[in-house]
Write an enzyme that holds these catalytic residues in place. Structure first.
Site, short mmCIF file in Angstrom:
data_model
loop_
_atom_site.label_atom_id
_atom_site.label_comp_id
_atom_site.label_asym_id
_atom_site.label_seq_id
_atom_site.Cartn_x
_atom_site.Cartn_y
_atom_site.Cartn_z
CG HIS A 1 -1.95 -1.08 1.23
ND1 HIS A 1 -3.21 -0.98 0.71
CD2 HIS A 1 -1.87 -2.35 1.71
CE1 HIS A 1 -3.87 -2.12 0.87
NE2 HIS A 1 -3.07 -2.98 1.47
CG ASN B 1 -7.78 -4.49 1.05
OD1 ASN B 1 -7.12 -3.51 1.39
ND2 ASN B 1 -7.28 -5.70 1.01
FE1 HDE Z 1 -2.43 -4.90 5.53
N1 HDE Z 1 -0.62 -4.11 5.98
N2 HDE Z 1 -1.76 -6.70 6.06
N3 HDE Z 1 -4.15 -5.73 4.89
N4 HDE Z 1 -3.06 -3.12 4.94
C1 HDE Z 1 -0.24 -2.82 5.83
O1 HDE Z 1 0.94 -1.54 7.44
C2 HDE Z 1 -0.66 -6.96 6.77
C3 HDE Z 1 -4.49 -7.05 4.97
C4 HDE Z 1 -4.31 -2.80 4.52
O2 HDE Z 1 -3.17 3.43 4.00
C5 HDE Z 1 1.10 -2.53 6.44
O3 HDE Z 1 1.43 0.64 7.82
C6 HDE Z 1 -0.58 -8.35 7.09
C7 HDE Z 1 -5.89 -7.22 4.77
C8 HDE Z 1 -4.39 -1.41 4.14
O4 HDE Z 1 -1.55 3.29 5.47
C9 HDE Z 1 1.49 -3.87 7.06
C10 HDE Z 1 -1.67 -8.93 6.52
C11 HDE Z 1 -6.37 -5.97 4.56
C12 HDE Z 1 -3.11 -0.91 4.37
C13 HDE Z 1 0.32 -4.76 6.69
C14 HDE Z 1 -2.41 -7.89 5.88
C15 HDE Z 1 -5.28 -5.06 4.64
C16 HDE Z 1 -2.31 -1.99 4.87
C17 HDE Z 1 2.08 -1.89 5.49
C18 HDE Z 1 -2.02 -10.39 6.53
C19 HDE Z 1 -7.81 -5.57 4.26
C20 HDE Z 1 -2.64 0.51 4.09
C21 HDE Z 1 2.24 -0.46 5.90
C22 HDE Z 1 -2.43 -10.88 7.78
C23 HDE Z 1 -8.72 -5.87 5.34
C24 HDE Z 1 -2.96 1.42 5.22
C25 HDE Z 1 1.52 -0.34 7.13
C26 HDE Z 1 -2.51 2.83 4.88
C27 HDE Z 1 -0.99 -1.86 5.26
C28 HDE Z 1 0.27 -6.03 7.10
C29 HDE Z 1 -3.59 -8.16 5.16
C30 HDE Z 1 -5.47 -3.65 4.44
C31 HDE Z 1 2.82 -4.44 6.60
C32 HDE Z 1 0.51 -9.03 7.87
C33 HDE Z 1 -6.67 -8.54 4.82
C34 HDE Z 1 -5.59 -0.66 3.60
O5 HDE Z 1 1.62 -3.79 8.45
#
Ligand code: HDE
Length: 681
Positions: free
Chosen positions: A70, A143
């Site tokens: 993202h 999402n």
């Molecule tokens: Fe994320 N995700 N994610 N994700 N995610 C990040 O956090 C992660 C997942 C989502 O505009 C990171 O600050 C793991 C699902 C958004 O700043 C990180 C898993 C969904 C954003 C991270 C998921 C999301 C992130 C990267 C699997 C929808 C952007 C930078 C378990 C429900 C937020 C940060 C923004 C961002 C980890 C899966 C949505 C790496 C480990 C499912 C919208 O922490």
């Protein structure tokens, strides 16, 4: 505009640089920021030039790591209001009072691309909302698709490694159309459902204003009596759900990589608030095992026809950021940021996410004090014994920084009854420690098939083309066949069509495992409004002013907008010798930026016929299923389209123009948007 509480809080951090003399970071005045200090006019620069060193050193450190996923995103401020008191469901204070205005910040994003990558790539979009509530920050980090690729967070690094540019040559940028992603998919059948969404038009949203948002993971709402319900969160755009077609998305990526960002920014800047309703699906705990999917499995959605979405409030985005880095880049979302009344479920993806976000932010934002950055700090006073660390912003007074203490009369004290505080839902947990997936997570094909069954013809065509394109970019033929075999478990026609495009063998025993469909999954019946529509009006000297005036006033009255496009900027002369200002040329714009093209009658028609720009405008508008309006002499320009295309839907062409009825027909076609019944091949 009246400022909300977060806006007032941010005011304390805003600094204006509108006037005054230059200074160093120490506040010392600087009278020359153009020349470094040298030993003689042509001599070497001196080490003692602290003004030079400070300026360059700061510059050298201006970049921070981008988000690991993202990275590319755009944000805006706004507010949220609940429609009615929901205290029977949750003790969350911000959901209890319709008069309460809760400030929010939203960040929309793509997932795979780097920070500078184009907006309109085929990808999932992030939809992250931070509510600055009076009980602390609450984040819905969602999402634009209701399901995810994997079932357990421990697989997230593998998924992301496969979709990011390949590690040996760092290609391709912001694209899932490459070998490693599809290799992961064919080895991981649980990805099937989200892959169907990723191949659908949902993966190329027309605007951040016209996409849905989903919290995906299952949460709990808990009320004051300690009763809970399972819940899923939805954001529904008031303007409906609208997407690009793939050829358009690819062209826009080159012509305007900031397409979605610009649309969001310009609409807010022009005073068009961006509105989403918050919806919830609520499930009684006793119904947890009532369905043929596991409600803790985030590769499954809860069909809206089984568990309706109740609209509970509205979010309005109405203010752009002052500084992209300070606000959009430094904001830190985390699914673990919850307030009393909202709690987690045992969804293994959610459980992993609860760890990951804070962890990544410690390195991305340089230490454990990033919550003190203005955009991240909550509205209530932060009151604890945490101290020190990189970039501590507060001067924490007093002798004690531990608990319990007597020296400070036991303050700050543990929150008492009547003082807002978070208590985890006291779920009874019983089980063996085990590294295994629940058998209830094993069905990977019924819901992808339901998704396919729910699609309209044009959505199905989009999905088939997307598979053909994406797999066509993979060199490994074995992956093609394995993907086609996977699709054989979703639907025989889908598998057959994709196989045809790839030169693979259709699977022998392909079946569709369900007849179920969920109409809510299709974009076909979404809200349509002329308000999002923009028309290119192509003009040359000699155009018919009456027809031009009729269309432009009707567009303005309907809330649609238009650009006047011509061969050069400046005035274009009408048949009555009056002029109209042209703001775009065939060099600066293109059909992909509009929902329709209109050419009025008049003597200009003959000269427009020979222009390459006009030709490509008409052909792209046709190929992207959009409205073409030609009136009077301009109807002759139909000859620029191939024979057989002229009678297709959405072409409003009238030589003997009755202005009033023509305008009505054109507006109707424009509001319809795309005319997918059109044959474009
Ligand atoms: Fe994320 N995700 N994610 N994700 N995610 C990040 O956090 C992660 C997942 C989502 O505009 C990171 O600050 C793991 C699902 C958004 O700043 C990180 C898993 C969904 C954003 C991270 C998921 C999301 C992130 C990267 C699997 C929808 C952007 C930078 C378990 C429900 C937020 C940060 C923004 C961002 C980890 C899966 C949505 C790496 C480990 C499912 C919208 O922490």
């Amino acid at each position: 505009m009246k400022k909300n509480q977060k806006s007032l809080d941010l005011d304390t951090a805003r600094v204006s640089h509108g006037s005054g003399y230059l200074t160093t970071n120490q506040g010392v005045g600087v009278n020359n920021t153009d020349d470094s200090l040298k030993a003689g006019k042509r001599g070497p620069t001196l080490m003692e030039d602290f003004i030079f060193r400070e300026k360059i050193t700061h510059f050298d450190h201006e970049r921070i790591p981008e988000r690991i996923v993202h990275a590319r995103g755009s944000g805006a401020h706004g507010y949220f209001q609940v429609y009615e008191n929901l205290s029977h469901l949750t003790k969350a204070h911000f959901l209890s009072d319709p008069n309460l205005i809760t400030p929010v910040f939203v960040r929309f994003s793509t997932v795979a691309g780097f920070r500078g990558s184009p907006d309109t790539v085929r990808d999932v979009r992030g939809f992250a909302v931070k509510f600055y509530t009076q009980e602390g920050n609450y984040d819905i980090v969602g999402n634009n698709m209701p399901v995810f690729f994997i079932q357990d967070a421990i697989k997230f690094p593998d998924l992301i490694h496969s979709v990011k540019p390949e590690p040996n040559n760092e290609m391709p940028q912001a694209a899932s159309a490459h070998d490693t992603f599809w290799d992961f998919v064919v080895n991981t059948p649980e990805t099937m459902h989200n892959v169907m969404w990723l191949m659908s038009p949902r993966a190329v949203p027309k605007s951040y204003r016209t996409m849905e948002g989903f919290g995906i993971n299952t949460f709990r709402l808990v009320n004051t009596k300690g009763e809970f319900k399972f819940v899923k969160f939805h954001w529904k755009p008031l303007l409906g759900v609208h997407s690009l077609v793939w050829d358009e998305a690819e062209k826009i990526a080159g012509k305007d990589p900031d397409f979605n960002r610009r649309d969001l920014w310009e609409n807010i800047e022009n005073g068009n608030p961006v509105e989403f309703e918050l919806g919830i699906q609520v499930l009684n705990p006793e119904d947890e095992f009532k369905f043929d999917f596991d409600i803790l499995d985030c590769t499954k959605l809860w069909p809206e026809e089984l568990i309706p979405v109740q609209k509970i409030g509205k979010m309005t985005l109405n203010q752009n950021v002052n500084n992209f880095f300070a606000e959009t880049e430094q904001i830190a979302f985390c699914p673990a940021n919850v307030v009393p009344g909202i709690d987690f479920s045992n969804d293994p993806m959610l459980q992993g996410r609860l760890f990951s976000y804070l962890d990544t932010q410690i390195s991305r934002l340089g230490g454990p004090n990033f919550q003190q950055i203005p955009i991240n700090r909550p509205l209530p006073k932060v009151n604890n014994n945490q101290r020190d660390g990189m970039h501590r912003m507060t001067i924490d007074e007093g002798q004690t920084s531990y608990y319990p203490n007597s020296l400070n009369n036991g303050e700050p004290h543990a929150a008492r009854d009547g003082e807002s505080h978070f208590e985890h839902y006291q779920e009874k947990v019983d089980g063996h420690i085990i590294r295994e997936r629940s058998a209830s997570f094993r069905d990977h094909y019924t819901q992808p098939a339901m998704f396919w069954n729910s699609m309209s013809d044009w959505e199905r065509a989009h999905i088939i083309d997307a598979f053909r394109f994406q797999l066509g970019k993979c060199k490994n033929k074995n992956t093609h066949q394995r993907l086609v075999d996977m699709l054989g478990n979703v639907d025989p026609v889908l598998a057959q069509k994709v196989a045809e495009g790839l030169g693979a063998t259709p699977p022998a025993n392909a079946t569709n495992p369900t007849t179920a469909a969920s109409p809510a999954l299709s974009m076909e019946n979404t809200a349509k409004s002329p308000k999002t529509r923009k028309v290119a009006i192509l003009l040359g000297d000699g155009f018919d002013k009456v027809q031009f005036n009729a269309i432009t006033s009707a567009l303005t009255a309907a809330g649609a907008s238009f650009d006047v496009v011509s061969g050069k900027l400046g005035p274009v002369m009408a048949s009555d010798n009056s002029t109209v200002e042209c703001t775009q040329t065939y060099a600066t714009t293109a059909a992909v930026f509009y929902d329709a093209v209109y050419i009025p009658g008049g003597s200009h028609a003959e000269s427009l016929k020979g222009l390459v720009g006009v030709h490509s405008f008409l052909c792209d508008t046709f190929n992207h299923y959009k409205t073409i309006g030609l009136s009077g002499e301009a109807t002759a320009l139909l000859s620029l389209l191939r024979t057989g295309q002229k009678e297709e839907p959405g072409i409003i062409c009238e030589p003997a123009t009755n202005v009033a009825s023509y305008v009505g027909n054109f507006l109707e076609a424009l509001t319809t948007g795309r005319h997918f019944q059109r044959k474009i091949s």
